[in-house]
Design a protein around this motif. Structure first.
Motif, PDB file in Angstrom:
ATOM      1  N   SER A 188       0.830  -1.209   0.000  1.00  0.00           N
ATOM      2  CA  SER A 188       0.000   0.000   0.000  1.00  0.00           C
ATOM      3  C   SER A 188       0.857   1.249   0.000  1.00  0.00           C
ATOM      4  CB  SER A 188      -0.936   0.006   1.215  1.00  0.00           C
ATOM      5  OG  SER A 188      -1.873  -1.039   1.131  1.00  0.00           O
ATOM      6  N   MET A 189       1.937   1.242   0.769  1.00  0.00           N
ATOM      7  CA  MET A 189       2.806   2.418   0.797  1.00  0.00           C
ATOM      8  C   MET A 189       3.428   2.659  -0.574  1.00  0.00           C
ATOM      9  SD  MET A 189       5.968   3.457   3.301  1.00  0.00           S
ATOM     10  CE  MET A 189       4.830   4.194   4.492  1.00  0.00           C
ATOM     11  N   PHE A 190       3.856   1.594  -1.229  1.00  0.00           N
ATOM     12  CA  PHE A 190       4.434   1.731  -2.564  1.00  0.00           C
ATOM     13  C   PHE A 190       3.419   2.335  -3.531  1.00  0.00           C
ATOM     14  CE2 PHE A 190       4.960  -0.028  -6.849  1.00  0.00           C
ATOM     15  CZ  PHE A 190       6.196   0.502  -7.168  1.00  0.00           C
ATOM     16  N   ILE A 191       2.198   1.809  -3.508  1.00  0.00           N
ATOM     17  CA  ILE A 191       1.166   2.278  -4.435  1.00  0.00           C
ATOM     18  C   ILE A 191       0.807   3.738  -4.179  1.00  0.00           C
ATOM     19  CG2 ILE A 191      -1.277   2.029  -5.049  1.00  0.00           C
ATOM     20  CD1 ILE A 191      -0.924  -0.993  -4.709  1.00  0.00           C
ATOM     21  N   GLU A 192       0.685   4.097  -2.917  1.00  0.00           N
ATOM     22  CA  GLU A 192       0.212   5.429  -2.590  1.00  0.00           C
ATOM     23  C   GLU A 192       1.306   6.504  -2.648  1.00  0.00           C
ATOM     24  OE1 GLU A 192      -2.895   6.070  -2.362  1.00  0.00           O
ATOM     25  OE2 GLU A 192      -3.496   3.961  -2.433  1.00  0.00           O
ATOM     26  N   THR A 193       2.542   6.147  -2.317  1.00  0.00           N
ATOM     27  CA  THR A 193       3.578   7.176  -2.192  1.00  0.00           C
ATOM     28  C   THR A 193       4.661   7.120  -3.259  1.00  0.00           C
ATOM     29  OG1 THR A 193       4.999   5.851  -0.724  1.00  0.00           O
ATOM     30  CG2 THR A 193       3.239   7.147   0.301  1.00  0.00           C
ATOM     31  N   MET A 194       4.911   5.961  -3.842  1.00  0.00           N
ATOM     32  CA  MET A 194       6.012   5.832  -4.785  1.00  0.00           C
ATOM     33  C   MET A 194       5.558   5.596  -6.215  1.00  0.00           C
ATOM     34  SD  MET A 194       8.532   3.500  -2.384  1.00  0.00           S
ATOM     35  CE  MET A 194       9.979   3.757  -3.390  1.00  0.00           C
ATOM     36  N   LEU A 195       4.497   4.831  -6.393  1.00  0.00           N
ATOM     37  CA  LEU A 195       4.049   4.493  -7.735  1.00  0.00           C
ATOM     38  C   LEU A 195       3.717   5.716  -8.589  1.00  0.00           C
ATOM     39  CD1 LEU A 195       3.437   2.388  -9.845  1.00  0.00           C
ATOM     40  CD2 LEU A 195       1.191   2.040  -8.802  1.00  0.00           C
ATOM     41  N   PRO A 196       3.022   6.732  -8.060  1.00  0.00           N
ATOM     42  CA  PRO A 196       2.764   7.919  -8.890  1.00  0.00           C
ATOM     43  C   PRO A 196       4.039   8.544  -9.446  1.00  0.00           C
ATOM     44  CG  PRO A 196       1.362   7.953  -6.966  1.00  0.00           C
ATOM     45  CD  PRO A 196       2.331   6.828  -6.750  1.00  0.00           C
TER      46      PRO A 196
END
Length: 205
Positions: A188-196
């Protein structure tokens, strides 16, 4: 067989009951945990019912895959369009990865061409329809014509756009963010903070 199951059978709902049962098993145990016997037991029908109505495991899994693509399409095609090609492509890719993250078992199923009949006309239509907005966003970004369901040709720009989103989706479903994020919920952290940021670097404005 219960009275309710018999009633559903006579009303033509048995197929959907089996699809829903198979879907629930795959969501809970993954595609490797699926068997026709489990699906039949969950739907409350005889062990032979799935084979009778779907011509075996591949038939039932293909039906689940079609339903999965319909769900994916419902989510992707409902995403907002900004009219800015790069932004719209990033939005579609983010939605694709999120769908995979929230539905890992079903996502893995639609990737398993050995388990489903990927030449089934209904499957082909569902998979194309699911990526309609994605295809239009990619075409706009690369200045190309959008995919055409009646023209099954290789489109390098679409292959590139799908490879990126698909690779990121697999990265999340396989738990790769845990390798570099020491948090309780690395996916979830990757998707919300890094993926964009990853998508912005891939398809800048």
């Amino acid at each position: 067989m219960s009275r309710t199951t018999r009633d559903n059978y006579h009303h033509g709902d048995l197929k959907m009951a089996l699809i829903e049962a198979a879907e629930a098993i795959i969501q809970a145990e993954g595609v490797d945990g699926f068997t026709l016997r489990k699906a039949a037991r969950s739907a409350g029908v005889s062990p032979g019912a799935p084979s009778h109505h779907f011509s075996g495991t591949k038939g039932l899994l293909t039906a689940v895959a079609i339903r999965t693509f319909e769900k994916l399409g419902g989510e992707l095609n409902a995403l907002p369009s900004s009219g800015i090609p790069a932004q719209d492509l990033r939005t579609q890719a983010l939605g694709y990865v999120k769908f995979a993250a929230f539905n890992p078992g079903l996502f893995r199923l639609i990737c398993r061409v050995d388990l489903i009949d990927f030449k089934d006309p209904a499957f082909m239509q569902a998979s194309f329809a699911a990526l309609t907005q994605y295809g239009h966003a990619a075409a706009a970004y690369f200045g190309q014509e959008p995919p055409d369901v009646n023209k099954r040709v290789f489109r390098p720009y679409m292959a590139s756009a799908m490879a990126i989103a698909h690779g990121l989706a697999h990265m999340v479903t396989e738990g790769r963010p845990a390798l570099f994020l020491d948090t309780p919920d690395p996916d979830s952290m990757f998707i919300e903070t890094m993926l964009p940021s990853v998508l912005l670097a891939t398809w800048p404005d």
